[in-house]
Write a protein that holds these residues in place. Structure first.
Motif, PDB file in Angstrom:
ATOM      1  N   LEU A  21      20.244  24.308  53.107  1.00 55.87           N
ATOM      2  CA  LEU A  21      19.820  24.696  51.764  1.00 55.87           C
ATOM      3  C   LEU A  21      20.795  24.184  50.700  1.00 55.87           C
ATOM      4  N   LEU A  22      22.099  24.327  50.961  1.00 53.29           N
ATOM      5  CA  LEU A  22      23.087  23.817  49.997  1.00 53.29           C
ATOM      6  C   LEU A  22      22.946  22.313  49.835  1.00 53.29           C
ATOM      7  N   THR A  23      22.792  21.600  50.950  1.00 52.44           N
ATOM      8  CA  THR A  23      22.679  20.145  50.888  1.00 52.44           C
ATOM      9  C   THR A  23      21.432  19.729  50.111  1.00 52.44           C
ATOM     10  N   ALA A  24      20.297  20.343  50.416  1.00 50.06           N
ATOM     11  CA  ALA A  24      19.056  20.009  49.714  1.00 50.06           C
ATOM     12  C   ALA A  24      19.159  20.343  48.224  1.00 50.06           C
ATOM     13  N   THR A  25      19.777  21.466  47.904  1.00 51.27           N
ATOM     14  CA  THR A  25      19.950  21.851  46.502  1.00 51.27           C
ATOM     15  C   THR A  25      20.859  20.856  45.787  1.00 51.27           C
ATOM     16  N   GLY A  26      21.937  20.458  46.453  1.00 52.27           N
ATOM     17  CA  GLY A  26      22.846  19.486  45.853  1.00 52.27           C
ATOM     18  C   GLY A  26      22.169  18.156  45.574  1.00 52.27           C
ATOM     19  N   ILE A  27      21.342  17.707  46.519  1.00 51.38           N
ATOM     20  CA  ILE A  27      20.613  16.446  46.315  1.00 51.38           C
ATOM     21  C   ILE A  27      19.636  16.587  45.152  1.00 51.38           C
ATOM     22  N   SER A  28      18.916  17.694  45.102  1.00 52.08           N
ATOM     23  CA  SER A  28      17.937  17.926  44.029  1.00 52.08           C
ATOM     24  C   SER A  28      18.613  18.008  42.664  1.00 52.08           C
ATOM     25  N   PHE A  29      19.697  18.776  42.598  1.00 49.95           N
ATOM     26  CA  PHE A  29      20.409  18.912  41.327  1.00 49.95           C
ATOM     27  C   PHE A  29      21.075  17.594  40.935  1.00 49.95           C
TER      28      PHE A  29
END
Length: 121
Positions: A12-20
């Motif tokens: 979740l952190l990785t996906a959020t970081g990529i999205s942001f």
């Protein structure tokens, strides 16, 4: 946290970081009034730290002690510190950039606390 929770948190952190990160590179530049380049760089740094810490959590989730079912306390603590630190560190930077430094001024001193938690983890 058990290995599955650590893994999900890391993903979740990785996906959020990529999205942001994508939003920081494209969306912030299109905002009106324009967001200063310095703030865009800060936003992208926060995104990068979410990705790095997400990857760290993914690595922790595969540690042999956790995989063997030994929910060793130090790994649970480390996972919590990494997760909490990343959320506080990056979240405070996101809020400062998106909410305006004047309105969110109180978050400035919070950011280093998130960094310390990440380091401790």
């Amino acid at each position: 946290m058990n290995p599955a929770t650590v893994f999900r948190s890391g993903a979740l952190l990785t996906a959020t970081g990529i999205s942001f990160g994508a939003f920081g590179s494209h969306g912030l530049r299109a905002m009106q009034p324009p967001v200063p380049e310095r703030q865009i760089n800060s936003f992208n740094t926060a995104s990068s730290y979410l990705i790095y810490n997400g990857l760290a959590l993914l690595a922790i989730s595969f540690h042999p002690s956790l995989q063997a079912g030994n929910s060793v306390r130090r790994y649970r603590i480390a996972s919590g510190l990494v997760l909490g630190g990343a959320v506080v560190f990056s979240g405070s930077i996101f809020a400062l950039v998106l909410g305006g430094k004047e309105k969110m001024k109180f978050l400035g001193p919070v950011t280093p606390l998130g960094g310390l938690a990440m380091i401790a983890g």
